[in-house]
Write an enzyme that holds these catalytic residues in place. Structure first.
Site, PDB file in Angstrom:
ATOM      1  CB  CYS A  14      -0.984  -0.067   1.164  1.00  0.00           C
ATOM      2  SG  CYS A  14      -2.457   0.900   0.837  1.00  0.00           S
TER       3      CYS A  14
ATOM      4  CG  HIS B  75      -3.109  -3.207   4.239  1.00  0.00           C
ATOM      5  ND1 HIS B  75      -2.202  -2.664   5.126  1.00  0.00           N
ATOM      6  CD2 HIS B  75      -3.630  -2.170   3.546  1.00  0.00           C
ATOM      7  CE1 HIS B  75      -2.183  -1.350   4.983  1.00  0.00           C
ATOM      8  NE2 HIS B  75      -3.044  -1.025   4.035  1.00  0.00           N
TER       9      HIS B  75
ATOM     10  CD  GLU C   6      -0.458  -5.565   6.459  1.00  0.00           C
ATOM     11  OE1 GLU C   6      -0.325  -5.970   5.276  1.00  0.00           O
ATOM     12  OE2 GLU C   6      -0.797  -4.393   6.740  1.00  0.00           O
TER      13      GLU C   6
HETATM   14  N1  GLN Z   1      -3.652   6.363   1.223  1.00  0.00           N
HETATM   15  C1  GLN Z   1      -2.314   6.071   1.639  1.00  0.00           C
HETATM   16  C2  GLN Z   1      -1.303   6.889   0.841  1.00  0.00           C
HETATM   17  O1  GLN Z   1      -1.661   7.508  -0.090  1.00  0.00           O
HETATM   18  C3  GLN Z   1      -2.024   4.588   1.544  1.00  0.00           C
HETATM   19  C4  GLN Z   1      -2.984   3.805   2.423  1.00  0.00           C
HETATM   20  C5  GLN Z   1      -2.422   2.575   3.052  1.00  0.00           C
HETATM   21  O2  GLN Z   1      -1.215   2.349   3.103  1.00  0.00           O
HETATM   22  N2  GLN Z   1      -3.302   1.778   3.588  1.00  0.00           N
HETATM   23  O3  GLN Z   1      -0.145   6.878   1.148  1.00  0.00           O
END
Ligand code: GLN
Length: 193
Positions: free
Chosen positions: A81, A172, A174
């Site tokens: 992410c 994610h 995890e």
């Molecule tokens: N929205 C976050 C970003 O732009 C990422 C979200 C996340 O890691 N769950 O960095």
């Protein structure tokens, strides 16, 4: 018994402890990384989810950015992410500095409000059938370069990709019971040792 791989989890912010737990369950030695010199003995590194702009702020403040960049350029690295956003060669919405070790374009927060958080079952080329994926304010991979292999997709967009020593997920792994993505990363680390 071979020595377990030593895997760091960047622990400046965000969802680091669940990664460390998963890696430990899978037989790795997990280290929470908060300072540049802690990267030295590692075989691989996880850049967890969180807020990529906040990560950048912490990294610049701690004089960490350049040391971390050198690490992710050469050693097995797994971004999830926000971590994927940090690894990308191009970041949109808005444009943002990144390590540029993975030839993808990512669009931050691309799945809209009602889909900010969702759990899906996705097609994957990992053995074992559909992959459970947990999304939290996820980015979308809008472009992949020629050297990038797609391992899972959501509505046609790549969500799990690999380019050489770099693995990246927009979800994610995890937070799912499905351990295959971390297992895959540990295989990459073992193969590189
Ligand atoms: N929205 C976050 C970003 O732009 C990422 C979200 C996340 O890691 N769950 O960095």
């Amino acid at each position: 018994m071979p020595e377990p791989p030593h895997i760091g989890v960047l622990a400046l912010q965000g969802a680091f402890d669940v990664h460390a737990k998963r890696l430990t369950e899978l037989g790795a030695k997990a280290h929470l990384i908060r300072k540049p010199d802690e990267l030295k003995e590692l075989d691989g590194l996880v850049l967890p989810g969180g807020e990529s702009s906040t990560f950048l702020w912490h990294l610049e403040l701690a004089g960490f950015y350049d040391v971390l960049k050198a690490f992710v350029q050469s050693k097995p690295t797994f971004g999830t992410c926000a971590g994927t956003i940090l690894l990308a060669s191009e970041v949109l919405n808005p444009a943002q500095k990144s390590f540029a070790v993975l030839d993808i374009t990512v669009e931050r927060n691309a799945y809209g409000r009602q889909n900010d958080s969702v759990i899906l079952q996705e097609e994957t080329s990992l053995p074992g059938g559909p992959l459970e994926t947990v999304y939290i304010r996820a980015p979308r991979i809008a472009r992949t370069g020629a050297g990038v292999v797609t391992l899972a997709t959501r509505d046609g967009s790549p969500t799990l990709v690999r380019q050489g020593h770099v693995l990246a997920a927009t979800f994610h792994p995890e937070l799912s019971e499905d351990r295959r993505v971390h297992e895959y990363f540990l295989e990459m680390v073992r193969a590189s040792r």
